[in-house]
Design a protein around this motif. Structure first.
Motif, PDB file in Angstrom:
ATOM      1  N   VAL A 189     -24.624  70.929  30.730  1.00 49.86           N
ATOM      2  CA  VAL A 189     -25.152  72.037  29.938  1.00 49.86           C
ATOM      3  C   VAL A 189     -24.473  73.364  30.266  1.00 49.86           C
ATOM      4  N   ASP A 190     -24.145  73.556  31.554  1.00 49.05           N
ATOM      5  CA  ASP A 190     -23.573  74.846  31.953  1.00 49.05           C
ATOM      6  C   ASP A 190     -22.048  74.792  32.048  1.00 49.05           C
ATOM      7  N   VAL A 237     -21.960  78.883  31.170  1.00 48.20           N
ATOM      8  CA  VAL A 237     -23.277  79.037  30.546  1.00 48.20           C
ATOM      9  C   VAL A 237     -23.423  78.060  29.394  1.00 48.20           C
ATOM     10  N   PHE A 294     -31.522  68.660  38.722  1.00 52.41           N
ATOM     11  CA  PHE A 294     -30.870  69.796  39.377  1.00 52.41           C
ATOM     12  C   PHE A 294     -31.935  70.831  39.737  1.00 52.41           C
ATOM     13  N   LEU A 345     -23.559  71.334  36.354  1.00 50.40           N
ATOM     14  CA  LEU A 345     -22.279  71.011  36.975  1.00 50.40           C
ATOM     15  C   LEU A 345     -22.314  70.839  38.500  1.00 50.40           C
ATOM     16  N   ASN A 346     -23.151  71.617  39.199  1.00 53.49           N
ATOM     17  CA  ASN A 346     -22.974  71.670  40.655  1.00 53.49           C
ATOM     18  C   ASN A 346     -23.048  70.323  41.381  1.00 53.49           C
ATOM     19  N   PRO A 347     -23.957  69.417  40.994  1.00 51.93           N
ATOM     20  CA  PRO A 347     -23.934  68.107  41.670  1.00 51.93           C
ATOM     21  C   PRO A 347     -22.582  67.386  41.522  1.00 51.93           C
ATOM     22  N   GLU A 405     -19.672  68.969  41.154  1.00 53.38           N
ATOM     23  CA  GLU A 405     -18.772  69.736  42.015  1.00 53.38           C
ATOM     24  C   GLU A 405     -18.862  69.208  43.447  1.00 53.38           C
ATOM     25  N   ARG A 406     -20.076  68.992  43.897  1.00 57.62           N
ATOM     26  CA  ARG A 406     -20.268  68.555  45.280  1.00 57.62           C
ATOM     27  C   ARG A 406     -19.767  67.134  45.466  1.00 57.62           C
ATOM     28  N   ALA A 414     -26.188  66.874  47.996  1.00 60.10           N
ATOM     29  CA  ALA A 414     -26.325  66.386  46.626  1.00 60.10           C
ATOM     30  C   ALA A 414     -26.036  67.492  45.605  1.00 60.10           C
ATOM     31  N   GLY A 415     -25.708  68.693  46.094  1.00 60.70           N
ATOM     32  CA  GLY A 415     -25.413  69.790  45.172  1.00 60.70           C
ATOM     33  C   GLY A 415     -26.650  70.528  44.690  1.00 60.70           C
ATOM     34  N   GLN A 416     -27.801  70.271  45.327  1.00 59.24           N
ATOM     35  CA  GLN A 416     -29.004  71.033  44.966  1.00 59.24           C
ATOM     36  C   GLN A 416     -28.963  72.355  45.730  1.00 59.24           C
TER      37      GLN A 416
END
Lengths: 407, 270
Positions: free
Chosen positions: B130-131, A29, B55, B104-106, B108-109, A304-306
């Protein structure tokens, strides 16, 4: 006497101090919310050991929620399935009509102990929103519920219920306009009003301590069921079945049985139009690990992680992530995760209604559908216990529309 | 390993100037315009560029940056596109630090190791996820260190003093102080509320201190420049760029918006 929150499970199924279940969970967070999570963690771990707090919680669960909920032998359903005996844990009989109230009663009590005057919540199907508005009304707290525009359309009755209860329902029009976007918007509210606001998350997702806390408050389901099985049937069930969106009703049932190695566990995800179509909400069956809404877990995203849009006939399962403890139970093999399509769930909805006179929520219909398949492959002396997590009154309109009937 | 961010802040300190740090979402309004907009921002006085990686679920951002992200994603902008933008920018600007900001997730992928390697070769100097607080960054951090990319850390009004010093010990480049409790673009900045946390933070930390969230124009930028080593401006700039008809118009709007801010900041330090 207080029934303390007890842990029957093996230590490896408890998270570390930062809330990691193996590689999953954690506290992803923004810095502004770190302190709020710390404060919540401290309060939760303190009060759950407090006799007075636990006695109040137990009293609320007994006299307000209506616990314990019965374990019901669905004999005609069992006959049609043609195999193992099918038992239903009747969470649909709870006040407000679903397991969600177990958690909101607990979190609202905690909000009270922490001196927070304002409650916010996100909701998909509206059950958690109603359960939050209910406890807020009872404690005289201001309540704001975030709900995607798409969900507001398909769950009009629950929206009206929340308003009757005095909650403000704020429509969320960003992204896919469903549960995940409602969660984003609730986070934005919390980060802005962090001093006086308690965010009641409705599922076992989010950052630590939410996955643990929501699980613990729902684990009353599994503790009761375990005792009822031993008292009334003199044996533990051979298999547990529960639907999984974020996964709170499933973990609530599963967790107290984790140490019972012979009890198999099946989490049922929404396969929507079919896993091969890509139009579903089955993050454990068809997703991969990533980071969303405060935790590392299985989720549905593109290359793309979306985060991807999901589809399910049931708004409560229409979420692209899942609680991190489920991710860990999947990887460790302790629980198995399967998919049930919209059509299969609808069929189970009608079967349970006609055979047993019980109108299940569309979410829970997924669990019923899989339980019937599973029971058919098992022996008559075996038992499948299904978490009938909610009642279907809220879904009557959706079912009518799907079947082209105008009310 | 020396990093462009260190070099830039050190030369600004010599000149007694505060860093002007504009934030734009990569690929917004048009993916093909971003490199040119970055050059315009530098010409108009930007010292460090923060480039937003779009994102789908930007939970810490207000409506302006949410909309910018959605526009960029709708045009197919991915982390891979963003690295391409930085690579092209570097062809003409070897000096201005570029920090990627996002979720973060992009990454991570993309994969931690692949990302650190490709970002470094594209010319990225720092990342601000940010996360991802420092405690969750352990693995990614190792990869970033190997490639000389700095993790830029946030400190918020809710950060406790103990945590401040722990963050300060792990941060590199500069600290980003979030000026109020809220989301990006909100109108809640009060300069008087900044003085105490900024001086407290200085007691814990030798790194330059940039302040962001809620800074809208010359006046607020100048006020913050009087306290901090850097000023971040995002939503107000993105609002200016939105609706530009051509890339040239977007560049003109970017520099017309930034130049007076630069001037006001420099005057405040005279």
């Amino acid at each position: 006497m207080s029934t303390e929150i007890e842990f029957v499970s093996e230590p490896s199924f408890e998270p570390d101090e930062l809330g990691h279940f193996g590689p999953y969970g954690g506290t992803y967070v923004s810095e502004t919310l770190i302190h709020a999570h710390e404060e919540l963690k401290e309060a939760y771990y303190r009060w759950r050991k407090d006799d007075e707090f636990m006695a109040r919680l137990d009293a609320d669960l007994a006299h307000y929620v209506g616990r314990p909920s019965p374990v019901y032998h669905a004999s005609r359903l069992t006959e049609v399935a043609g195999g193992a005996r099918v038992l239903l844990k009747r969470e649909d009989l709870n006040h407000t009509g679903a397991h969600k109230i177990n958690n909101t009663v607990g979190q609202a009590l905690l909000a009270d102990y922490m001196g927070k005057s304002r409650i916010i919540a996100e909701t998909g199907a509206g059950q958690h929103g109603v359960a939050s508005a209910t406890v807020a009304a009872r404690l005289g707290k201001e309540c704001v519920v975030y709900m995607g525009e798409v969900d507001i359309q398909r769950q009009a009755i629950n929206v009206f219920r929340m308003k009757l209860l005095g909650a403000e329902v704020r429509a969320v029009s960003s992204g896919s306009k469903t549960l995940k976007d409602a969660l984003n918007e609730a986070m934005r509210d919390w980060v802005t009003n962090v001093d006086d606001t308690f965010y009641i998350i409705g599922t076992v997702a989010g950052a630590h301590p939410y996955p643990v806390m929501v699980r613990d408050f729902n684990a009353v389901v599994g503790r009761e069921a375990r005792r009822q099985m031993l008292d009334e049937y003199d044996a533990l069930p051979d298999a547990l079945v529960a639907c999984v969106g974020g996964g709170s009703n499933a973990l609530g049932l599963f967790h107290p049985f984790l140490g019972d190695r012979d009890v198999k566990m099946y989490g049922v995800e929404a396969a929507g139009h079919g896993l091969h179509t890509g139009e579903h909400a089955a993050s454990l069956c068809a997703g991969r690990p990533g980071v969303l809404h405060g935790c590392r877990t299985y989720l549905m995203d593109d290359d793309a992680g979306q985060i991807q849009h999901t589809h399910s006939v049931s708004a409560g399962l229409d979420y692209p992530g899942v609680g991190p403890e489920h991710a860990w139970l999947k990887d460790t093999g302790r629980a198995q995760y399967v998919g049930i399509t919209d059509d299969e769930a609808m069929q189970a909805f009608h079967q349970l209604t006609r055979l047993e006179g019980i109108l299940p929520a569309l979410e829970s219909s997924h669990a019923v559908a899989y339980a019937m398949k599973l029971a058919a492959e098992m022996r008559p002396d075996q038992t499948v216990l299904v978490n009938l997590s909610g009642r279907g009154d809220k879904d009557v309109q959706t079912v009518a529309e799907l079947e082209g009937i105008s009310l | 390993m020396s990093n462009r961010i260190d070099r830039r802040f050190s030369s600004l300190a010599d000149q007694q100037r505060a860093a002007l740090i504009p934030f734009i979402t990569a690929g917004d309004p048009e993916p093909g315009w971003t490199v040119a907009i970055m050059h315009s921002l530098v010409k108009a006085g930007a010292d460090v560029l923060e480039l937003g990686v779009p994102f789908s679920d930007p939970a810490a951002d207000g409506p302006v940056i949410q909309a910018a992200s959605e526009r960029a994603i709708a045009q197919g902008v991915s982390l891979c596109t963003v690295l391409g933008i930085v690579r092209e920018f570097r062809e003409q600007d070897p000096d201005t630090p570029v920090v990627l900001m996002g979720y973060l997730n992009p990454i991570e992928r993309y994969g931690h190791a692949d990302f650190a390697r490709d970002a470094s070769s594209a010319g990225v100097d720092g990342i601000l996820m940010v996360d991802c607080p420092p405690e969750e960054m352990v693995h990614l951090r190792g990869e970033l260190d190997d490639h000389g990319i700095y993790p830029i850390c946030l400190v918020a009004p809710t950060t406790t003093p103990e945590r401040m010093s722990s963050i300060a010990s792990q941060a590199r480049g500069y600290i980003y102080y979030v000026s109020f409790k809220g989301i990006t673009g909100a109108n809640r900045l009060e300069q008087a509320n900044l003085e105490k946390p900024v001086s407290e933070l200085r007691a814990h930390c030798d790194l330059p201190l940039a302040v962001g969230f809620g800074i809208k124009g010359p006046e607020s930028a100048a006020a913050v420049a009087g306290l901090a080593d850097g000023v971040v401006i995002g939503s107000a700039l993105i609002e200016q760029l939105a609706g530009s008809a051509t890339g040239q118009q977007a560049c003109d709007r970017a520099s017309d918006f930034l130049a007076p801010i630069r001037e006001a900041m420099d005057n405040s330090r005279l």
